[in-house]
Design an enzyme around this catalytic site. Structure first.
Site, mmCIF file in Angstrom:
data_model
loop_
_atom_site.group_PDB
_atom_site.id
_atom_site.type_symbol
_atom_site.label_atom_id
_atom_site.label_comp_id
_atom_site.label_asym_id
_atom_site.label_seq_id
_atom_site.Cartn_x
_atom_site.Cartn_y
_atom_site.Cartn_z
ATOM 1 N N THR A 11 -2.003 -8.461 10.696
ATOM 2 C CA THR A 11 -0.573 -8.775 10.821
ATOM 3 C C THR A 11 0.304 -7.665 10.211
ATOM 4 O OG1 THR A 11 -0.909 -10.044 8.816
ATOM 5 C CG2 THR A 11 -0.722 -11.294 10.860
ATOM 6 N N PHE B 223 7.489 -15.394 9.186
ATOM 7 C CA PHE B 223 6.466 -15.925 8.279
ATOM 8 C C PHE B 223 6.427 -17.448 8.309
ATOM 9 C CE2 PHE B 223 7.622 -11.777 6.408
ATOM 10 C CZ PHE B 223 6.366 -11.180 6.401
ATOM 11 N N CYS C 253 4.131 -18.596 5.109
ATOM 12 C CA CYS C 253 3.077 -17.632 4.767
ATOM 13 C C CYS C 253 3.060 -17.363 3.264
ATOM 14 C CB CYS C 253 3.326 -16.328 5.512
ATOM 15 S SG CYS C 253 2.147 -15.044 5.084
HETATM 16 C C1 HEM Z 1 3.402 -9.191 8.278
HETATM 17 C C2 HEM Z 1 2.338 -9.862 7.876
HETATM 18 C C3 HEM Z 1 2.166 -11.357 8.036
HETATM 19 C C4 HEM Z 1 2.720 -12.218 8.953
HETATM 20 C C5 HEM Z 1 3.692 -11.888 10.077
HETATM 21 C C6 HEM Z 1 2.219 -13.543 8.638
HETATM 22 C C7 HEM Z 1 2.599 -14.696 9.313
HETATM 23 C C8 HEM Z 1 2.241 -15.980 8.926
HETATM 24 C C9 HEM Z 1 2.774 -17.200 9.498
HETATM 25 C C10 HEM Z 1 3.801 -17.269 10.627
HETATM 26 C C11 HEM Z 1 2.207 -18.245 8.851
HETATM 27 C C12 HEM Z 1 2.496 -19.745 9.095
HETATM 28 C C13 HEM Z 1 1.643 -20.274 10.220
HETATM 29 C C14 HEM Z 1 2.082 -21.668 10.655
HETATM 30 O O1 HEM Z 1 2.973 -22.264 10.054
HETATM 31 O O2 HEM Z 1 1.500 -22.157 11.646
HETATM 32 C C15 HEM Z 1 1.288 -17.703 7.871
HETATM 33 C C16 HEM Z 1 0.500 -18.457 7.009
HETATM 34 C C17 HEM Z 1 -0.406 -17.921 6.115
HETATM 35 N N1 HEM Z 1 -0.581 -16.570 5.820
HETATM 36 FE FE1 HEM Z 1 0.470 -15.031 6.615
HETATM 37 N N2 HEM Z 1 1.362 -13.464 7.566
HETATM 38 C C18 HEM Z 1 1.314 -12.153 7.150
HETATM 39 C C19 HEM Z 1 0.601 -11.641 6.062
HETATM 40 C C20 HEM Z 1 -0.242 -12.377 5.253
HETATM 41 C C21 HEM Z 1 -0.964 -11.867 4.117
HETATM 42 C C22 HEM Z 1 -0.867 -10.435 3.595
HETATM 43 C C23 HEM Z 1 -1.742 -12.896 3.626
HETATM 44 C C24 HEM Z 1 -2.707 -12.931 2.460
HETATM 45 C C25 HEM Z 1 -3.172 -11.895 1.830
HETATM 46 C C26 HEM Z 1 -1.464 -14.062 4.457
HETATM 47 C C27 HEM Z 1 -2.033 -15.306 4.271
HETATM 48 C C28 HEM Z 1 -1.570 -16.465 4.871
HETATM 49 C C29 HEM Z 1 -2.069 -17.807 4.522
HETATM 50 C C30 HEM Z 1 -3.153 -18.137 3.507
HETATM 51 C C31 HEM Z 1 -1.325 -18.720 5.301
HETATM 52 C C32 HEM Z 1 -1.450 -20.253 5.313
HETATM 53 C C33 HEM Z 1 -0.509 -20.837 4.289
HETATM 54 C C34 HEM Z 1 -0.499 -22.378 4.259
HETATM 55 O O3 HEM Z 1 -0.757 -23.006 5.298
HETATM 56 O O4 HEM Z 1 -0.202 -22.907 3.186
HETATM 57 N N3 HEM Z 1 -0.548 -13.714 5.421
HETATM 58 N N4 HEM Z 1 1.328 -16.307 7.921
#
Ligand code: HEM
Length: 446
Positions: free
Chosen positions: A266, A387, A394
């Site tokens: 991502t 995010f 996120c």
């Molecule tokens: C530009 C980079 C990133 C984008 C665009 C992104 C985008 C997202 C989005 C949209 C969600 C929510 C999904 C939903 O609601 O269905 C999410 C959840 C999550 N992301 Fe990211 N992410 C990025 C980077 C990261 C990084 C660097 C990490 C960890 C090192 C990460 C770990 C997670 C985790 C663990 C969740 C689940 C959180 C939960 O459900 O409580 N993401 N991400």
């Protein structure tokens, strides 16, 4: 120069079941009707009833106010459960809540800032590779290498037995395979429509799990004596502040893998699209290079430089608006409800086409234009969701933004990126929004 950067040709007429199936295989985003960039909601039925929601107040209702009634869709779980089923990305209800509480401190700002030197080192290494490369360069490949370096250093570092290339190979296999999983099932299309290679291969998956297990065992046996705790240390220490509960071995492993997979592609996409946009608009690029050069001199960017790099931050925001890596989220309604005046029934699929939201004509001025300065004023909170939002936002957002700004500022200060006519990438969404064909640019020292 064309006035708008590359975009998806959204559907202008209904596709029908077979058309939907064929389109979904090519590019999930082409399923979004053009009208979704002009209306608050679009409903339909392709097998299941679905609703695409682009109205900020209704998105708040789904993602925040009534989050319990709209858990992640069944398909999201079907795809991810075999790989990271015990992680916080997939869990729901109480199982999700305690994990989120336990892991949250690992992503607190002071921890992210403490990991800054790893991001700076990756930016340096990326500059070195670019200085030695022959133009043109596929910047997507380069940014994947850079962000993989960061995430593997903060999750698996210090493990002597850890073979970074082996992990990279196993994870690339995982991503390539999962990317092939089309989201035909989101649309509830009949089973007779052939699905492309479902799931990722067992051996690849097992290999990934073994590598993560080994990293956990070796760190638990030999805690890092010095330095800043990395994400693996923080995960091993993670405990629910309310109950004191700590993670089982499966939970530890699945969360570690989630960080690696969710965290590297991502951020690489964000950087690759940002560089494409800078090449698309040389005036913006020159202004950004001047800002970065003035702050950094000949040093690579540090986490503490962020407040002095506002244009670079706006470019990252605008790249995430035009090409959100998670361009399409989905939920399954649990109870009857009304959204934007439409009846929603339990079991209906509720799609959140972030790509269409970010290009919505009622929410954005000249939505398809690249204009980082639009972020001089903050958009409506629920009109801009790279995010996600609400409790499931996120967890790595601040980590990703630090990393993207550090790497982008360092590269723009040192190199000039120039577009190659006729080689614009095509935005294609399979699992994430990727630049089909790569982001090929000429790269020259400044
Ligand atoms: C530009 C980079 C990133 C984008 C665009 C992104 C985008 C997202 C989005 C949209 C969600 C929510 C999904 C939903 O609601 O269905 C999410 C959840 C999550 N992301 Fe990211 N992410 C990025 C980077 C990261 C990084 C660097 C990490 C960890 C090192 C990460 C770990 C997670 C985790 C663990 C969740 C689940 C959180 C939960 O459900 O409580 N993401 N991400």
């Amino acid at each position: 120069m064309p006035s708008e950067p590359t975009k998806v040709a959204l559907a202008r007429q209904p596709l029908g079941i077979v058309g939907t199936a064929l389109t979904a295989r090519r590019n999930l985003l082409e399923l979004i009707p053009e009208i979704a960039t002009r209306q608050p909601i679009v409903s339909g039925k392709t097998g299941v009833r679905f609703h695409m929601v682009m109205d900020p107040a209704t998105l708040r209702h789904i993602l925040k106010d009534r989050v319990e009634d709209y858990p992640k869709s069944n398909v999201t779980k079907l795809i991810l459960e075999p790989a990271i089923g015990d992680s916080l990305f997939v869990a729901e209800g109480a199982q999700w809540r305690w994990q989120r509480r336990a892991v949250a401190p690992a992503f607190a700002l002071r921890h992210v800032q403490a990991l800054g030197p790893i991001m700076t080192a990756a930016a340096q290494a990326s500059s070195r590779r670019l200085a030695a490369a022959r133009s043109p360069v596929d910047l997507f490949e380069e940014t994947v290498a850079a962000t993989f370096e960061v995430i593997s250093d903060v999750t698996l570092s210090g493990d002597r037995a850890f073979d970074r290339d082996a992990v990279h190979y196993a994870i690339d296999g995982y991503i390539a395979q999962t990317a092939k999983v089309s989201l035909l099932d989101v649309m509830g299309l009949p089973g007779w429509i052939p699905r492309p290679g479902r799931m990722f291969s067992r051996p690849g998956l097992n290999r990934m799990k073994q590598i993560a297990d080994r990293a956990i065992d070796s760190r638990a046996a030999n805690p890092k004596a010095d330095g800043v705790p990395d994400l693996l240390d923080l995960l091993l220490d993670a405990a629910d502040p309310e109950t004191g509960r700590t993670m089982t071995r499966d939970e530890l492993r699945d969360n570690l893998l989630t960080f690696i997979v969710a965290g590297h592609e991502t951020t690489a996409l964000t950087l690759a699209w940002a560089l494409y946009l800078c090449a698309f608009d040389p005036n913006v690029q020159d202004a950004a290079a001047a800002e970065a050069g003035g702050v950094l001199g000949d040093q690579a960017a540090l986490a503490t430089d962020l407040p002095r790099l506002p244009l670079i931050q706006r470019i990252v925001n605008e790249a995430l608006r035009l090409y959100p890596p998670a361009a399409f989220l989905s939920r399954t309604a649990q109870v009857a409800d009304r959204l934007c005046g439409r009846d929603v029934l339990p079991g209906d699929t509720v799609m959140l086409p972030i790509y269409a939201l970010h290009r919505h004509h009622l929410l954005w001025d000249r939505p398809d234009t690249f204009d980082p300065d639009r972020f001089l004023t903050m958009p409506d909170r629920y009109a801009y969701l790279p995010f996600g939002a609400g409790p499931r936002i996120c967890i790595g957002a601040s980590f990703a933004l630090h990393e993207a700004v550090i790497i982008l500022a360092t590269l723009l200060a040192r190199f000039r990126f120039t577009a190659i006519p006729g080689r614009d990438p095509q935005p294609r969404m399979i699992l994430t929004l990727r630049p089909h064909g790569g982001v090929w640019l000429n790269v020259a020292p400044r």
